[in-house]
Scaffold this motif. Sequence first.
Motif, PDB file in Angstrom:
ATOM      1  N   MET A  47      10.745  94.959  -9.275  1.00  0.00           N
ATOM      2  CA  MET A  47      11.891  95.760  -8.895  1.00  0.00           C
ATOM      3  C   MET A  47      12.224  95.454  -7.437  1.00  0.00           C
ATOM      4  O   MET A  47      11.339  95.323  -6.611  1.00  0.00           O
ATOM      5  N   THR A  48      13.489  95.363  -7.108  1.00  0.00           N
ATOM      6  CA  THR A  48      13.900  95.068  -5.737  1.00  0.00           C
ATOM      7  C   THR A  48      14.683  96.242  -5.183  1.00  0.00           C
ATOM      8  O   THR A  48      15.150  97.110  -5.911  1.00  0.00           O
ATOM      9  N   ASP A  49      14.829  96.250  -3.854  1.00  0.00           N
ATOM     10  CA  ASP A  49      15.619  97.285  -3.192  1.00  0.00           C
ATOM     11  C   ASP A  49      17.102  96.937  -3.165  1.00  0.00           C
ATOM     12  O   ASP A  49      17.909  97.751  -2.743  1.00  0.00           O
ATOM     13  N   VAL A  50      17.447  95.754  -3.586  1.00  0.00           N
ATOM     14  CA  VAL A  50      18.831  95.299  -3.538  1.00  0.00           C
ATOM     15  C   VAL A  50      19.522  95.637  -4.856  1.00  0.00           C
ATOM     16  O   VAL A  50      19.052  95.256  -5.929  1.00  0.00           O
ATOM     17  N   GLU A  51      20.612  96.365  -4.774  1.00  0.00           N
ATOM     18  CA  GLU A  51      21.403  96.687  -5.955  1.00  0.00           C
ATOM     19  C   GLU A  51      22.193  95.459  -6.391  1.00  0.00           C
ATOM     20  O   GLU A  51      22.830  94.812  -5.561  1.00  0.00           O
ATOM     21  N   PRO A  52      22.170  95.124  -7.660  1.00  0.00           N
ATOM     22  CA  PRO A  52      22.978  93.993  -8.107  1.00  0.00           C
ATOM     23  C   PRO A  52      24.471  94.339  -8.015  1.00  0.00           C
ATOM     24  O   PRO A  52      24.851  95.504  -8.107  1.00  0.00           O
ATOM     25  N   ALA A  53      25.264  93.322  -7.826  1.00  0.00           N
ATOM     26  CA  ALA A  53      26.714  93.518  -7.770  1.00  0.00           C
ATOM     27  C   ALA A  53      27.210  94.027  -9.118  1.00  0.00           C
ATOM     28  O   ALA A  53      26.651  93.688 -10.160  1.00  0.00           O
ATOM     29  N   ALA A  54      28.258  94.842  -9.086  1.00  0.00           N
ATOM     30  CA  ALA A  54      28.840  95.355 -10.329  1.00  0.00           C
ATOM     31  C   ALA A  54      29.415  94.222 -11.172  1.00  0.00           C
ATOM     32  O   ALA A  54      29.385  94.269 -12.394  1.00  0.00           O
ATOM     33  N   VAL A  55      29.942  93.204 -10.515  1.00  0.00           N
ATOM     34  CA  VAL A  55      30.512  92.046 -11.203  1.00  0.00           C
ATOM     35  C   VAL A  55      29.937  90.795 -10.553  1.00  0.00           C
ATOM     36  O   VAL A  55      29.993  90.633  -9.337  1.00  0.00           O
ATOM     37  N   ASP A  56      29.387  89.914 -11.368  1.00  0.00           N
ATOM     38  CA  ASP A  56      28.798  88.669 -10.885  1.00  0.00           C
ATOM     39  C   ASP A  56      29.678  87.519 -11.382  1.00  0.00           C
ATOM     40  O   ASP A  56      29.845  87.345 -12.587  1.00  0.00           O
ATOM     41  N   PHE A  57      30.249  86.750 -10.476  1.00  0.00           N
ATOM     42  CA  PHE A  57      31.167  85.681 -10.835  1.00  0.00           C
ATOM     43  C   PHE A  57      30.492  84.327 -10.845  1.00  0.00           C
ATOM     44  O   PHE A  57      29.633  84.057 -10.013  1.00  0.00           O
ATOM     45  N   ARG A  58      30.913  83.490 -11.754  1.00  0.00           N
ATOM     46  CA  ARG A  58      30.652  82.062 -11.723  1.00  0.00           C
ATOM     47  C   ARG A  58      32.023  81.427 -11.559  1.00  0.00           C
ATOM     48  O   ARG A  58      32.855  81.483 -12.459  1.00  0.00           O
ATOM     49  N   ARG A  59      32.273  80.870 -10.425  1.00  0.00           N
ATOM     50  CA  ARG A  59      33.574  80.272 -10.139  1.00  0.00           C
ATOM     51  C   ARG A  59      33.650  78.868 -10.728  1.00  0.00           C
ATOM     52  O   ARG A  59      32.659  78.136 -10.757  1.00  0.00           O
ATOM     53  N   LEU A  60      34.845  78.510 -11.187  1.00  0.00           N
ATOM     54  CA  LEU A  60      35.076  77.165 -11.694  1.00  0.00           C
ATOM     55  C   LEU A  60      35.050  76.201 -10.519  1.00  0.00           C
ATOM     56  O   LEU A  60      35.832  76.328  -9.580  1.00  0.00           O
TER      57      LEU A  60
END
Length: 135
Positions: free
Chosen positions: A1-14
């Motif tokens: 478990m980490t203290d960093v909250e994951p982003a609500a939206v994770d992008f993979r850019r073209l």
Amino acid sequence: MTDVEPAAVDFRRLEHKNLVRAYGLEMKLLYPWDGLTAPFEGAWCVLRPGDTSVTHAHHEHEIFIGMTGRAEVVTPDERYEFAAGDIAFLRPGIEHHLTNAGDEDFAYYAIWWDRAMSEGFVRQEEARAAAGDGQ
């Protein structure tokens, strides 16, 4: 478990520079993607003018989602026009390839799945829930 909250939206850019030549076209696989579990696999694909993908058949279900340009989906029995905005569903076991006879790139997403992928996804989600990770 980490203290960093994951982003609500994770992008993979073209990023065209990250496409690799495989199966007769340019592509980028969806996986690996840290933190993403899914009951399917997929790839961003670009079929250059004059390109024909490798003819193949497989046990997975597959859809293609046309993004830009035009191409044809070819089976032993028929050729299907395929354009940006179209979605094609290929049943398991159907031999097929795509061909781009036009003068512009044809870009599409390919998404495939089978029972084992779905079962693996369910197992991962059950394990995550049991560990108390609701994300």
